[in-house]
Design a protein around this motif. Structure first.
Motif, PDB file in Angstrom:
ATOM      1  N   TYR A 136       0.926  -1.223  -0.049  1.00 50.25           N
ATOM      2  CA  TYR A 136      -0.029  -0.172  -0.002  1.00 50.25           C
ATOM      3  C   TYR A 136       0.891   1.228  -0.005  1.00 50.25           C
ATOM      4  N   SER A 137       2.049   1.182   0.781  1.00 49.15           N
ATOM      5  CA  SER A 137       2.751   2.471   0.709  1.00 49.15           C
ATOM      6  C   SER A 137       4.296   2.069   1.234  1.00 49.15           C
ATOM      7  N   SER A 138       5.040   2.987   0.968  1.00 50.64           N
ATOM      8  CA  SER A 138       6.390   2.974   1.367  1.00 50.64           C
ATOM      9  C   SER A 138       6.741   3.164   2.767  1.00 50.64           C
ATOM     10  N   HIS A 139       5.730   3.584   3.528  1.00 57.01           N
ATOM     11  CA  HIS A 139       5.407   4.020   4.949  1.00 57.01           C
ATOM     12  C   HIS A 139       6.156   2.832   5.743  1.00 57.01           C
ATOM     13  N   SER A 140       5.815   1.622   5.185  1.00 51.04           N
ATOM     14  CA  SER A 140       6.214   0.402   6.072  1.00 51.04           C
ATOM     15  C   SER A 140       7.562   0.419   6.193  1.00 51.04           C
ATOM     16  N   LEU A 141       8.566   0.886   5.336  1.00 49.18           N
ATOM     17  CA  LEU A 141      10.115   0.811   5.432  1.00 49.18           C
ATOM     18  C   LEU A 141      10.403   1.681   6.905  1.00 49.18           C
ATOM     19  N   HIS A 142       9.771   2.433   7.649  1.00 47.00           N
ATOM     20  CA  HIS A 142      10.083   3.076   8.668  1.00 47.00           C
ATOM     21  C   HIS A 142      10.010   1.907   9.644  1.00 47.00           C
ATOM     22  N   ALA A 143       8.956   1.136   9.457  1.00 47.40           N
ATOM     23  CA  ALA A 143       8.979  -0.158  10.595  1.00 47.40           C
ATOM     24  C   ALA A 143      10.089  -0.953  10.716  1.00 47.40           C
ATOM     25  N   ILE A 144      10.923  -1.304   9.564  1.00 42.32           N
ATOM     26  CA  ILE A 144      12.063  -2.070   9.545  1.00 42.32           C
ATOM     27  C   ILE A 144      12.889  -1.696  10.554  1.00 42.32           C
ATOM     28  N   GLN A 145      13.419  -2.543  11.322  1.00 43.61           N
ATOM     29  CA  GLN A 145      14.372  -2.431  12.514  1.00 43.61           C
ATOM     30  C   GLN A 145      15.484  -3.738  12.504  1.00 43.61           C
ATOM     31  N   PRO A 146      16.485  -3.731  13.040  1.00 46.68           N
ATOM     32  CA  PRO A 146      17.378  -4.790  13.212  1.00 46.68           C
ATOM     33  C   PRO A 146      16.837  -6.045  13.777  1.00 46.68           C
ATOM     34  N   HIS A 147      15.884  -6.138  14.541  1.00 51.91           N
ATOM     35  CA  HIS A 147      15.274  -7.139  15.324  1.00 51.91           C
ATOM     36  C   HIS A 147      14.158  -7.887  14.308  1.00 51.91           C
ATOM     37  N   ASN A 148      13.502  -7.128  13.286  1.00 53.16           N
ATOM     38  CA  ASN A 148      12.678  -7.602  12.223  1.00 53.16           C
ATOM     39  C   ASN A 148      13.018  -7.744  10.992  1.00 53.16           C
ATOM     40  N   ALA A 149      14.451  -7.226  10.558  1.00 51.50           N
ATOM     41  CA  ALA A 149      14.540  -7.318   9.107  1.00 51.50           C
ATOM     42  C   ALA A 149      14.793  -8.365   8.482  1.00 51.50           C
ATOM     43  N   ARG A 150      15.240  -9.339   9.122  1.00 49.91           N
ATOM     44  CA  ARG A 150      15.202 -10.681   8.287  1.00 49.91           C
ATOM     45  C   ARG A 150      13.774 -11.373   8.228  1.00 49.91           C
TER      46      ARG A 150
END
Length: 342
Positions: A136-150
């Motif tokens: 839906y949106s590139s806004h989700s990129l802000h939620a990517i953190q080291p603990h969930n990136a994989r």
């Protein structure tokens, strides 16, 4: 007799072919030719960013009202215990979801699709949610953190059609490799199929959900073990007077602890690599001595109970510039023979 203008139908509107004959109104009430109306906004005192702001409003509306609130949904997506109200037009950006939508039933006006993640343990609900939101949106990129990136990377690879998200998640994974996290990354690569050859960084099975990113991550971990980690631990530093100094005991101990957990094929490739320099000279003798200590540590760690015996030899005239080479081997332990008295 000349024919009249031809028209193209777009979503119910008839637009004349030939952009020069089609004119659209601008905010000032003037008329500008299509498709140069964005430039006309600029020349008439309006910012060219006006269309970008408009597009952003649409994307924000889709993300907030469509994805997060589930308004006007026509798809019910089930994953584990969660149910999402989504939209077929947006989900069609994912080849994986397109297939599910085309093979799923429609009940009471809503099509229901069921995503099975039982065979993909790397995909968490958080990672899957972030990847869904990216449709839906590139806004989700802000939620990517080291603990969930994989987990996001795994979900993005599964859904498909989101190369930018996958690349962003991969780079976050790469930056997260450190002394503090290396053990968890070693556990990860130990689950991936490896080749029997130790001369190069092991290959990854193409059936992995991560696709080619699995090999890239494995290469990054290999580089961290061989080059970055010895530098971080300052194992080949020299004092100001220029005379070699012994590595700090704590640094060497950390290196031994890490290598006691490295899967064999990567352990073999790392220790045999000339780039693995654990003293100021980068000598084969230093790698040989380290390998002997690491193998002893591995007997109490990853190699314990494997039924295999790891050994290291220093072969002179091995062909490298130092005139010698370190070789790691592994073989099955011989079973003891029992004598049976008659």
């Amino acid at each position: 007799m000349s024919s009249g203008p031809s028209y193209t139908s777009m979503n119910g509107h008839h637009i004349p072919n030939g952009s020069a004959s089609y004119r659209v109104p601008t905010p000032s009430g003037t008329i500008a030719p299509h498709p140069d109306f964005r430039q006309a906004y600029h020349t008439n005192g309006y910012s060219q960013n006006i269309y970008q702001e408009h597009d952003q409003k649409i994307v924000n509306h889709l993300y907030e009202n469509g994805f997060k609130q589930g308004e006007y949904a026509d798809i019910l997506l089930h994953v584990h215990q969660n149910v999402y109200r989504l939209h077929a037009l947006i989900l069609s950006r994912s080849p994986f979801l397109v297939h599910l939508m085309s093979t799923s039933p429609q009940v009471n006006g809503l099509k229901t699709i069921d995503v099975q993640l039982d065979r993909e343990p790397e995909i968490t609900l958080e990672g899957f949610y972030i990847a869904l939101g990216y449709l839906y949106s590139s806004h989700s990129l802000h939620a990517i953190q080291p603990h969930n990136a994989r987990a996001v990377l795994a979900a993005g690879c599964l859904l498909g059609g989101m190369e930018e998200l996958c690349e962003y998640a991969y780079e976050t994974c790469k930056r997260s490799i450190s002394v503090d996290t290396i053990n968890s990354w070693l556990e990860f690569i130990d689950k991936l199929p490896a080749t029997s050859s130790g001369t190069e960084t092991p290959d990854v099975s193409p059936i992995s959900v991560f696709g080619f990113y699995a090999q890239r991550i494995r290469d990054d971990i290999f580089h961290f073990l061989v080059v970055t980690l010895p530098e971080i631990l300052e194992l080949h530093s020299t004092p100001n007077n220029g005379t070699p100094s012994s590595p700090e005991p704590t640094g060497r101990e950390v290196l031994l602890q890490v290598f006691s957990r490295v899967p064999f094929e990567m352990f073999k490739a790392a220790v045999e690599s000339p780039n693995f320099q654990i003293d100021v000279k980068g000598s084969d003798q230093a790698r040989f001595k380290f390998a002997k200590e690491a193998i002893e540590a591995r007997k109490r760690g990853i190699a314990r109970g494997s039924g295999c015996e790891e050994t290291v030899v220093l072969a002179f005239g091995g062909g490298n510039s130092g005139g010698s080479a370190v070789h790691i081997t592994r073989k099955m332990r011989k079973r003891p023979l029992w004598k049976v008295n008659s």
